[in-house]
Motif scaffolding. Structure first.
Motif, short mmCIF file in Angstrom:
data_model
loop_
_atom_site.label_atom_id
_atom_site.label_comp_id
_atom_site.label_asym_id
_atom_site.label_seq_id
_atom_site.Cartn_x
_atom_site.Cartn_y
_atom_site.Cartn_z
N HIS A 78 65.00 55.08 8.00
CA HIS A 78 66.45 54.88 7.90
C HIS A 78 66.96 54.45 9.28
N LYS A 89 72.30 62.81 3.69
CA LYS A 89 72.29 62.95 5.16
C LYS A 89 72.49 64.42 5.55
N GLU A 130 69.23 47.82 4.12
CA GLU A 130 70.50 48.41 4.53
C GLU A 130 70.97 47.76 5.83
N GLY A 179 78.18 53.28 6.23
CA GLY A 179 79.26 54.21 6.57
C GLY A 179 80.49 53.54 7.17
N GLY A 187 74.95 56.48 0.48
CA GLY A 187 75.26 57.54 1.43
C GLY A 187 76.51 58.29 1.00
N GLY A 188 77.63 57.92 1.60
CA GLY A 188 78.90 58.64 1.38
C GLY A 188 79.24 58.86 -0.09
N SER A 217 77.69 51.19 2.26
CA SER A 217 79.03 51.27 1.68
C SER A 217 79.08 50.83 0.22
C1 PEP Z 1 72.86 55.10 3.97
O1 PEP Z 1 72.98 55.58 5.07
O2 PEP Z 1 71.73 55.12 3.41
C2 PEP Z 1 74.03 54.52 3.32
C3 PEP Z 1 73.84 53.57 2.47
O3 PEP Z 1 75.26 55.04 3.68
P1 PEP Z 1 76.70 54.62 3.10
O4 PEP Z 1 76.56 54.41 1.63
O5 PEP Z 1 77.60 55.76 3.45
O6 PEP Z 1 77.09 53.35 3.81
#
Ligand code: PEP
Length: 252
Positions: free
Chosen positions: A96, A11, A168, A174, A234-235, A213
């Motif tokens: 996304h 991101k 997702e 997140g 993501g994170g 997550s």
């Molecule tokens: C994403 O935004 O593609 C994602 C999966 O974020 P996170 O893992 O932080 O939830």
């Protein structure tokens, strides 16, 4: 056997030097991840080039987080798929939920972006997923079906053979809330069924990633499900150690 993929969506995080360090950390530890797992990192545009350079000769592929809907020209601030490909990138994340939600991306725009990606030999990682209200109203199946029908159904069989899908759920991105492995399997199997309705047996070959997550502590359970072929992270992709541990979530 379908490809196993773990892709990191950085991101709008990391400055160039931090991104290069993170990429090098992933490369340094990737030998411990089963060779069957394809690792991809998707840094911000500003350091795609430096990260691609740092990862040259490694097994890690680089992707962008978005691309323009047009090929080139007077589109201030946009980045063309051809520019991304010229840096050595192989993937591009499209659709996304943050782009759909904050930047008004519609299926119409996404159809054009998909065309640009394919025209430049980039593999799209096409994201689908419902928000919390839609999940609570039991509409998650119809939401992802529409997101697939409106975009993926427009692909040729040849294009579809290259596609990666990421499911997702917006309520899990997140937020620390993860879909259960059973919820992921249920909707991944459904997505595969929707793909099969158009593309037949080829749907069995399409990698479908889970995102939301995903972390070292839950990846293995989710990845063990039959129709889950990896994750869009993501994170947890911002720490090389966690990203690699997620890659290790596949039983060899
Ligand atoms: C994403 O935004 O593609 C994602 C999966 O974020 P996170 O893992 O932080 O939830």
């Amino acid at each position: 056997m379908r490809k196993h993929i773990v892709a990191g969506n950085w991101k709008m995080n990391t400055l160039p030097a931090e991104g290069v360090e993170l990429a090098k950390g992933v490369a340094a530890g990737c030998a411990a991840v089963p060779a069957s797992v394809n690792l991809i990192v998707c840094p911000p545009f500003t350091h795609l080039s430096q990260v691609a350079e740092a990862l040259k000769g490694s097994a890690i592929a680089v992707g962008a987080q978005n691309c323009a809907a047009e090929a080139k020209g007077a589109y201030t601030g946009e980045v063309a798929a051809s520019m991304i490909a010229a840096l050595g990138c192989k993937y591009v994340i499209l659709g996304h939920s943050e782009r759909r939600q904050y930047y008004g991306e519609t299926s119409e725009t996404l159809n054009k972006k998909m065309e640009q990606a394919y025209a430049n030999d980039l593999t799209p990682i096409y994201c689908v997923g419902e928000n919390l209200d839609e999940r609570e109203a039991g509409k998650h199946f119809e939401v992802v079906k529409a997101q697939i029908e409106e975009v993926v159904y427009n692909l040729t069989a040849e294009q579809f053979a290259k596609l990666v899908i990421a499911y997702e759920p917006v309520w899990a991105i997140g937020t620390g809330k993860t879909a259960t492995a059973e919820q992921a399997q249920e909707i991944h199997a459904y997505i595969r069924q929707v793909l099969a309705a158009k593309f037949g047996a080829a749907a069995a070959e399409c990698p479908i990633l889970y995102g939301g997550s995903c972390k070292p502590s839950n990846a293995a359970e989710i990845f063990a499900k039959e129709d889950v072929d990896g994750g869009l992270i993501g994170g947890a992709a911002l720490k090389a150690e966690d990203f690699l541990a997620i890659g290790n979530g596949f039983a060899e």
